[in-house]
Design a protein around this motif. Structure first.
Motif, mmCIF file in Angstrom:
data_model
loop_
_atom_site.group_PDB
_atom_site.id
_atom_site.type_symbol
_atom_site.label_atom_id
_atom_site.label_comp_id
_atom_site.label_asym_id
_atom_site.label_seq_id
_atom_site.Cartn_x
_atom_site.Cartn_y
_atom_site.Cartn_z
ATOM 1 N N VAL A 71 -8.683 1.410 4.894
ATOM 2 C CA VAL A 71 -8.619 0.708 3.608
ATOM 3 C C VAL A 71 -8.216 1.686 2.509
ATOM 4 C CG1 VAL A 71 -9.985 -0.472 1.833
ATOM 5 C CG2 VAL A 71 -10.253 -1.119 4.227
ATOM 6 N N ASN A 72 -8.897 2.829 2.438
ATOM 7 C CA ASN A 72 -8.589 3.821 1.400
ATOM 8 C C ASN A 72 -7.157 4.323 1.521
ATOM 9 O OD1 ASN A 72 -11.174 3.699 0.326
ATOM 10 N ND2 ASN A 72 -11.931 5.306 1.666
ATOM 11 N N TRP A 73 -6.727 4.577 2.738
ATOM 12 C CA TRP A 73 -5.397 5.108 2.997
ATOM 13 C C TRP A 73 -4.320 4.089 2.589
ATOM 14 C CZ3 TRP A 73 -0.832 4.948 5.761
ATOM 15 C CH2 TRP A 73 -0.222 6.171 6.046
ATOM 16 N N LEU A 74 -4.506 2.850 3.000
ATOM 17 C CA LEU A 74 -3.516 1.814 2.678
ATOM 18 C C LEU A 74 -3.462 1.521 1.183
ATOM 19 C CD1 LEU A 74 -4.065 -0.560 5.702
ATOM 20 C CD2 LEU A 74 -1.906 0.569 5.112
ATOM 21 N N VAL A 75 -4.620 1.476 0.534
ATOM 22 C CA VAL A 75 -4.647 1.239 -0.917
ATOM 23 C C VAL A 75 -3.915 2.373 -1.630
ATOM 24 C CG1 VAL A 75 -6.159 1.158 -2.954
ATOM 25 C CG2 VAL A 75 -6.680 -0.246 -0.948
ATOM 26 N N ALA A 76 -4.198 3.608 -1.231
ATOM 27 C CA ALA A 76 -3.517 4.758 -1.844
ATOM 28 C C ALA A 76 -2.009 4.689 -1.605
ATOM 29 C CB ALA A 76 -4.086 6.063 -1.283
ATOM 30 N N TYR A 77 -1.612 4.336 -0.400
ATOM 31 C CA TYR A 77 -0.184 4.230 -0.065
ATOM 32 C C TYR A 77 0.500 3.188 -0.961
ATOM 33 C CZ TYR A 77 4.111 3.239 2.446
ATOM 34 O OH TYR A 77 5.429 3.044 2.758
ATOM 35 N N CYS A 78 -0.107 2.011 -1.063
ATOM 36 C CA CYS A 78 0.504 0.929 -1.851
ATOM 37 C C CYS A 78 0.552 1.271 -3.340
ATOM 38 C CB CYS A 78 -0.250 -0.377 -1.609
ATOM 39 S SG CYS A 78 -0.069 -0.979 0.089
ATOM 40 N N GLU A 79 -0.507 1.874 -3.851
ATOM 41 C CA GLU A 79 -0.516 2.275 -5.263
ATOM 42 C C GLU A 79 0.536 3.342 -5.523
ATOM 43 O OE1 GLU A 79 -4.514 3.471 -6.204
ATOM 44 O OE2 GLU A 79 -5.222 1.398 -6.284
ATOM 45 N N HIS A 80 0.631 4.323 -4.649
ATOM 46 C CA HIS A 80 1.601 5.410 -4.827
ATOM 47 C C HIS A 80 3.032 4.913 -4.799
ATOM 48 C CE1 HIS A 80 3.217 9.474 -4.660
ATOM 49 N NE2 HIS A 80 4.023 9.043 -3.715
ATOM 50 N N ASN A 81 3.301 3.955 -3.921
ATOM 51 C CA ASN A 81 4.672 3.482 -3.741
ATOM 52 C C ASN A 81 4.988 2.206 -4.511
ATOM 53 O OD1 ASN A 81 5.834 5.419 -1.770
ATOM 54 N ND2 ASN A 81 4.037 4.781 -0.633
ATOM 55 N N GLY A 82 4.001 1.656 -5.196
ATOM 56 C CA GLY A 82 4.236 0.443 -5.980
ATOM 57 C C GLY A 82 4.644 -0.743 -5.119
ATOM 58 N N CYS A 83 4.082 -0.809 -3.924
ATOM 59 C CA CYS A 83 4.427 -1.924 -3.031
ATOM 60 C C CYS A 83 3.186 -2.771 -2.774
ATOM 61 C CB CYS A 83 5.006 -1.408 -1.713
ATOM 62 S SG CYS A 83 3.875 -0.406 -0.723
ATOM 63 N N ASP A 84 3.414 -3.990 -2.355
ATOM 64 C CA ASP A 84 2.315 -4.871 -1.991
ATOM 65 C C ASP A 84 1.749 -4.441 -0.650
ATOM 66 O OD1 ASP A 84 2.627 -6.459 -4.255
ATOM 67 O OD2 ASP A 84 4.065 -7.782 -3.262
ATOM 68 N N GLY A 85 0.458 -4.590 -0.513
ATOM 69 C CA GLY A 85 -0.187 -4.262 0.753
ATOM 70 C C GLY A 85 0.032 -5.347 1.779
ATOM 71 N N PRO A 86 -0.310 -5.043 3.009
ATOM 72 C CA PRO A 86 -0.179 -6.053 4.057
ATOM 73 C C PRO A 86 -1.189 -7.179 3.838
ATOM 74 C CG PRO A 86 -1.323 -4.116 4.885
ATOM 75 C CD PRO A 86 -0.847 -3.781 3.507
ATOM 76 N N LYS A 87 -0.927 -8.325 4.405
ATOM 77 C CA LYS A 87 -1.801 -9.490 4.207
ATOM 78 C C LYS A 87 -3.217 -9.240 4.703
ATOM 79 C CE LYS A 87 1.890 -12.805 4.119
ATOM 80 N NZ LYS A 87 2.539 -13.958 4.665
ATOM 81 N N TYR A 88 -3.376 -8.406 5.705
ATOM 82 C CA TYR A 88 -4.709 -8.167 6.248
ATOM 83 C C TYR A 88 -5.551 -7.216 5.402
ATOM 84 C CZ TYR A 88 -2.583 -3.876 8.126
ATOM 85 O OH TYR A 88 -1.935 -2.678 8.274
ATOM 86 N N LEU A 89 -4.971 -6.553 4.420
ATOM 87 C CA LEU A 89 -5.674 -5.542 3.634
ATOM 88 C C LEU A 89 -6.611 -6.171 2.606
ATOM 89 C CD1 LEU A 89 -6.074 -2.558 2.843
ATOM 90 C CD2 LEU A 89 -4.121 -2.827 1.293
ATOM 91 N N MET A 90 -7.884 -5.780 2.688
ATOM 92 C CA MET A 90 -8.863 -6.194 1.685
ATOM 93 C C MET A 90 -8.943 -5.099 0.621
ATOM 94 S SD MET A 90 -12.141 -7.526 3.870
ATOM 95 C CE MET A 90 -11.899 -7.065 5.578
#
Length: 122
Positions: A71-90
């Motif tokens: 969760v932390n890794w994906l949130v950081a990735y999406c914030e850094h790249n300005g992209c939407d997260g995957p549908k499964y990401l809470m």
């Protein structure tokens, strides 16, 4: 040379390598700019890279030992790249509420379940 096929293979390979960095702990959320650099290099395929990365990460998302880190890794990735997260990401809050509910339910302790429900409603 089929450039689209080569780009697809490259994005999948690079996404797999990035996920390996997540799993083995060599790429922490605060180092997500390294993965962002890979994404920028593959700029023409950035959307495809995200899809590949998210598909590979999903198998680790529900792993008991890696879920919070994912969760932390994906949130950081999406914030850094300005992209939407995957549908499964809470979100982090949703994930914490989910964990409390899961653990409370597993304990079969009525008071813990009630407390977890209150937290989840917030």
């Amino acid at each position: 040379v089929d450039q689209q096929a080569a780009a697809k293979d490259l994005t999948k390979d690079m996404a797999s390598r990035c996920v390996r960095g997540f799993v083995d702990g060599s790429v922490m959320p605060e180092q997500i700019n390294q993965v962002g650099a890979v994404r920028q290099i593959l700029a023409a395929c950035a959307g495809k890279f995200d899809v590949e990365l998210f598909e590979i990460m999903e198998q680790h998302y529900d792993h008991p030992d890696l879920a919070t880190k994912a969760v932390n890794w994906l949130v950081a990735y999406c914030e850094h790249n300005g992209c939407d997260g995957p549908k499964y990401l809470m979100s982090q809050d949703q994930y914490e509420a989910f964990c409390q509910l899961r653990d409370a339910t597993a304990s079969r302790d009525t008071e813990r379940i009630k407390e977890a429900c209150v937290v989840a409603k917030r």
